[in-house]
Design an enzyme around this catalytic site. Structure first.
Site, short mmCIF file in Angstrom:
data_model
loop_
_atom_site.label_atom_id
_atom_site.label_comp_id
_atom_site.label_asym_id
_atom_site.label_seq_id
_atom_site.Cartn_x
_atom_site.Cartn_y
_atom_site.Cartn_z
CB ALA A 161 1.70 -0.13 6.31
CB VAL B 120 8.03 -0.22 8.44
CG1 VAL B 120 7.85 1.09 8.18
CG2 VAL B 120 7.26 -0.65 9.47
CE LYS B 121 5.68 0.78 -0.71
NZ LYS B 121 4.17 0.93 -1.49
CB VAL B 122 11.31 3.40 4.71
CG1 VAL B 122 12.30 4.52 4.99
CG2 VAL B 122 10.74 2.72 6.03
CB THR C 198 -0.84 0.01 1.15
OG1 THR C 198 0.06 0.16 2.40
CG2 THR C 198 -1.70 -1.37 1.52
#
Ligand code: E4P
Length: 226
Positions: A59, A85-87, A27
């Site tokens: 996310a 965790v999307k960074v 997402t």
């Protein structure tokens, strides 16, 4: 190559999951906005996605400074055991990736457009790195060529000492716009393609499959009446 679904739509995720071939979901803030998402519901929405998907769910943090990215990353990782965790692939994002990776949190570094960016993400301990194919095409560059360069460069080195548990980085072909992008990503050797639902549907369908089915149906009617 594994298939992830690139969406924040619970309906699309439920449908694609029922096909039995989905390995995860990605997402981003734009995809959440597209389903009418509200800030106060964001964490609950991610938890709902995580409950539907038998695999990693990316996310994304929305902060752009390292300290706040780390705080947001911890909050997201606490939502479900399958949260990734999307960074964003910035200097601050690399620092946040190293900090969160050291805590055992899986990171997907996103908005990757070059080989050096991908190598740095891998060195910072990212579990996944996401080169964007379609957005390169949008600016009249060759997104698939960039993806191939990144897959080749990553495969030249061992990153198993960079992340937790000796896990190496996987390349997610992102910003996928059509089934040919999926075909080429697989031939290039991307580990994963994250695909919008409309493209995934097009990947399932083929006019000759439909034509063949209609012919079988017609001939079976003859069998039943014989
Ligand atoms: C990747 O994880 C991104 O969410 C996504 O693939 C971006 O695609 P777009 O360029 O179609 O927005």
């Amino acid at each position: 190559m594994k298939f992830f679904l690139d969406t924040a739509s619970l309906e699309e995720i439920a449908a694609a999951t029922s096909w039995g071939a989905l390995a995860g979901v990605t997402t981003n803030p734009s995809l959440y906005a597209r389903v009418g998402g509200r800030l106060q519901d964001f964490h609950e929405h991610i938890q709902r996605i995580c409950a539907l998907v038998p695999g990693p769910v990316s996310a994304e943090v929305t902060a752009e400074d390292t300290d706040t990215m780390v705080v947001q990353g911890r909050e997201l990782a606490a939502l479900a055991s399958n949260v990734v965790v999307k960074v964003p692939l910035t200097a601050a994002g690399l620092a946040a990736t190293r900090a969160l990776t050291n805590e055992g949190i899986a990171i997907n570094m996103t908005l990757c457009f070059s080989v050096p960016q991908a190598l740095l993400a891998a060195r910072a301990g990212a579990r996944y790195v996401s080169p964007f194919v379609g957005r390169f095409d949008d600016i009249s560059e060759d997104g698939l060529e960039q993806l191939a360069n990144i897959v080749n460069a990553i495969s030249n080195f061992d990153f198993s000492d960079c992340g937790p548990n000796g896990q190496s980085v996987e390349v997610i072909a992102a910003s996928i716009r059509n089934p040919n992008h999926v075909t080429q990503a697989a031939l290039i050797g991307a580990d994963i393609a994250t695909v919008p639902f409309d493209v995934l549907k097009k990947c399932v369908e083929h006019p000759l499959t439909t034509k063949g089915l209609r012919a079988f149906e017609k001939d079976w009617e003859k069998v039943k009446q014989a």
